[in-house]
Design a protein around this motif. Structure first.
Motif, PDB file in Angstrom:
ATOM      1  N   THR A  87       0.845  -1.191   0.000  1.00 45.13           N
ATOM      2  CA  THR A  87       0.000   0.000   0.000  1.00 45.13           C
ATOM      3  C   THR A  87       0.881   1.241   0.000  1.00 45.13           C
ATOM      4  OG1 THR A  87      -1.671  -1.176   1.275  1.00 45.13           O
ATOM      5  CG2 THR A  87      -1.862   1.199   1.206  1.00 45.13           C
ATOM      6  N   LYS A  88       0.657   2.093  -0.974  1.00 48.35           N
ATOM      7  CA  LYS A  88       1.369   3.361  -1.053  1.00 48.35           C
ATOM      8  C   LYS A  88       0.442   4.448  -0.524  1.00 48.35           C
ATOM      9  CE  LYS A  88       5.224   2.199  -3.043  1.00 48.35           C
ATOM     10  NZ  LYS A  88       6.524   2.519  -2.497  1.00 48.35           N
ATOM     11  N   GLU A  89       1.022   5.426   0.148  1.00 51.78           N
ATOM     12  CA  GLU A  89       0.221   6.494   0.738  1.00 51.78           C
ATOM     13  C   GLU A  89       0.585   7.822   0.084  1.00 51.78           C
ATOM     14  OE1 GLU A  89       0.276   8.322   5.062  1.00 51.78           O
ATOM     15  OE2 GLU A  89      -0.616   6.322   5.034  1.00 51.78           O
ATOM     16  N   LYS A  91      -0.096  11.821   0.570  1.00 45.27           N
ATOM     17  CA  LYS A  91      -0.609  12.823   1.491  1.00 45.27           C
ATOM     18  C   LYS A  91      -0.936  14.102   0.740  1.00 45.27           C
ATOM     19  CE  LYS A  91       1.679  11.132   5.602  1.00 45.27           C
ATOM     20  NZ  LYS A  91       2.614  11.393   6.675  1.00 45.27           N
ATOM     21  N   VAL A 118      -3.448   2.191  -3.165  1.00 45.17           N
ATOM     22  CA  VAL A 118      -3.074   3.574  -2.876  1.00 45.17           C
ATOM     23  C   VAL A 118      -4.053   4.157  -1.862  1.00 45.17           C
ATOM     24  CG1 VAL A 118      -2.696   5.875  -3.835  1.00 45.17           C
ATOM     25  CG2 VAL A 118      -2.110   3.865  -5.190  1.00 45.17           C
ATOM     26  N   ARG A 119      -3.482   4.742  -0.790  1.00 48.93           N
ATOM     27  CA  ARG A 119      -4.300   5.419   0.208  1.00 48.93           C
ATOM     28  C   ARG A 119      -4.043   6.919   0.073  1.00 48.93           C
ATOM     29  NH1 ARG A 119      -2.652   3.274   4.878  1.00 48.93           N
ATOM     30  NH2 ARG A 119      -4.376   1.820   4.957  1.00 48.93           N
ATOM     31  N   ARG A 121      -4.544  10.520   1.733  1.00 55.20           N
ATOM     32  CA  ARG A 121      -4.803  11.089   3.060  1.00 55.20           C
ATOM     33  C   ARG A 121      -4.763  12.600   2.960  1.00 55.20           C
ATOM     34  NH1 ARG A 121      -2.024   8.372   8.126  1.00 55.20           N
ATOM     35  NH2 ARG A 121      -4.141   8.289   8.870  1.00 55.20           N
ATOM     36  N   TYR A 162      -7.268  13.261   9.752  1.00 57.11           N
ATOM     37  CA  TYR A 162      -7.173  12.878   8.350  1.00 57.11           C
ATOM     38  C   TYR A 162      -8.523  12.504   7.767  1.00 57.11           C
ATOM     39  CZ  TYR A 162      -2.126  12.419   9.048  1.00 57.11           C
ATOM     40  OH  TYR A 162      -0.815  12.659   9.322  1.00 57.11           O
ATOM     41  N   ASN A 164      -9.454   9.891   4.814  1.00 57.96           N
ATOM     42  CA  ASN A 164      -8.778   8.821   4.076  1.00 57.96           C
ATOM     43  C   ASN A 164      -9.672   8.223   2.991  1.00 57.96           C
ATOM     44  OD1 ASN A 164      -6.500   8.902   5.775  1.00 57.96           O
ATOM     45  ND2 ASN A 164      -7.556   7.620   7.264  1.00 57.96           N
ATOM     46  N   LEU A 166      -9.153   4.738   0.217  1.00 59.29           N
ATOM     47  CA  LEU A 166      -8.294   3.664  -0.280  1.00 59.29           C
ATOM     48  C   LEU A 166      -8.804   3.211  -1.632  1.00 59.29           C
ATOM     49  CD1 LEU A 166      -5.912   1.758   0.485  1.00 59.29           C
ATOM     50  CD2 LEU A 166      -7.627   0.148   1.268  1.00 59.29           C
TER      51      LEU A 166
END
Length: 171
Positions: A87-89, A91, A118-119, A121, A162, A164, A166
């Motif tokens: 999982t890539k985040e 921001k 991909v998350r 935030r 946050y 979020n 996903l």
């Protein structure tokens, strides 16, 4: 074996009577634990409690070292076959420029093409906490840009500071 699944062996078995089964499938029936231990010693094997909750408890005469080795081998095989999800985040801020959004979406599309989740935030600072709808609106805007290449796994939701969302790659 794990610590929570301790197996009782040989002298640790305190039950008076047990149902005993041999390693080769031979059924010894309901006998005393001392008698079963004697049979195991005579065969050069271990007495292992298989089902402690049964009435009477079930024990098996087997080579415990070999049994433990086979269990560990099965666990390693199962671990080898399981797929690790990366999982890539990404921001974001509520006050992000359109060019920056395009840049972040480009990176998200690269991650999705590699099969990664991909998350997104959105970090809320100060007074932005009073209206988290702005973060949800930003995520909805991003979703319209990537919906052809992704599935939305989680709707935009508010967690602490946050907002979020996903997304997962389309198959």
């Amino acid at each position: 074996m794990s610590k929570e699944k301790e197996v009782l062996l040989n002298e640790d078995i305190k039950a008076d009577e047990i149902r005993c089964v041999g390693d080769d499938g031979k059924v010894y029936g309901i006998i005393s634990s001392d008698e079963a231990l004697e049979i195991a010693n005579r065969l050069g094997l271990d007495l292992v409690m298989i089902a402690p909750d049964a009435k009477p408890p079930v024990c098996k005469i087997m080579d415990f070292g070999k049994f433990r080795y086979q269990q560990e081998k099965k666990q390693k095989e199962a671990k080898k076959k399981q797929k690790v999800i990366d999982t890539k985040e990404i921001k974001l801020s509520v006050k992000i420029a359109q060019n920056d959004i395009n840049y972040k979406v480009k990176h998200a599309l690269e991650f999705l093409s590699q099969g990664k989740h991909v998350r997104f935030r959105v970090f809320l600072k100060g007074r932005e906490m009073a209206s988290p709808e702005a973060g949800v609106a930003l995520l909805e805007k991003i979703w319209t840009m990537i919906e052809n290449e992704a599935n939305r796994d989680k709707e935009p939701n508010f967690e602490g500071r946050y907002v979020n969302m996903l997304v997962t790659p389309k198959k």
